[in-house]
Design a protein around this motif. Structure first.
Motif: not given
Ligand SMILES: CC(C)(COP(=O)(O)OP(=O)(O)OC[C@H]1O[C@@H](n2cnc3c(N)ncnc32)[C@H](O)[C@@H]1OP(=O)(O)O)[C@@H](O)C(=O)NCCC(=O)NCCS
Length: 199
Positions: A8, A108, A143-144, A190, A192
């Motif tokens: 990522v 992460t 991402h998280r 997240l 998103s």
């Protein structure tokens, strides 16, 4: 054995840039630590609640300076990234915020923070969490982000909720404190997720 996923965040991406300073509205700035912060960090760790939730104390300025060196080195190792939360005009130390347990492959990490007693109760920690999360998702490419606190620490739970970190459950007896094992409440955001701050 070849991996079936791609990273990522590419190895070297973080250490390839200078650790940034990040504005927190007009009330604070997140900036890299310097050795000169050692006395203020030692003073912060005299606070019983910082000792309680971060499970250590600093007995000498040299010990505090060693932490600061380790905190700065985390950026070069791309394993953890630590910032001082400081007042923009005076550079007074207000707190600390970090992303720890960085996993570049999966994008992460886990957030951690404390505020000095004098800086609490003004919404500053929540604003710092929001600002750092925005940098982590939008600039660094995470991402998280996860955030864990003892179930006996309601202010930290409130910060997580206000900063838009959803509740995901309780990891039973998963963190050892000076008074024994604590159940840890897990929150996460997240990249998103909407950057929604609840008041
Ligand atoms: C947790 C901590 C970082 C919060 O910093 P802060 O700048 O005061 O946080 P904020 O002002 O953004 O928000 C704190 C919230 O907790 C609430 N709160 C404070 N004490 C509370 C209590 N005993 N029970 C429930 N909520 C509480 C505040 O009312 C506020 O919520 P609100 O805005 O809805 O009123 C700070 O208290 C601290 O450093 N504590 C000691 C170290 C620590 O706990 N670190 C985190 C380990 S996971």
């Amino acid at each position: 054995m070849p991996k079936l996923t791609t990273p990522v965040i590419a190895t070297g991406y973080l250490r390839g840039m200078d650790q940034p300073s990040i504005r927190v509205g007009t009330s604070a700035i997140l900036r890299p630590w310097t050795p000169d912060d050692a006395p203020a960090v030692m003073e912060a760790f005299r606070d019983p609640s910082i000792q309680r939730w971060h499970v250590r104390r600093a007995d000498t300025i040299d010990e505090a300076r060693d932490w600061l060196t380790a905190w700065r080195d985390g950026w070069a190792r791309e394993s953890e990234c630590h910032w001082a939360i400081a007042a923009p005009e005076t550079d007074e130390l207000l707190g600390r915020i970090a992303v720890k347990g960085v996993n570049l492959w999966d994008g992460t990490a886990e957030l951690a923070y404390w505020m000095t007693p004098a800086a609490r109760g003004r919404g500053l920690c929540t604003q710092a969490v929001v600002a750092l999360s925005e940098w982590a998702f939008r600039e660094a490419g995470f991402h998280r982000l996860e955030l864990q606190h003892s179930i006996h620490n309601p202010p930290s739970c409130r910060v997580a909720a206000k900063a838009g970190f959803s509740e995901e459950g309780v990891r039973r007896s998963s963190a050892r404190h000076a008074d024994g094992w604590h159940d840890m409440h897990v929150h996460a955001r997240l990249g998103s997720d909407q950057p929604q701050v609840t008041r």
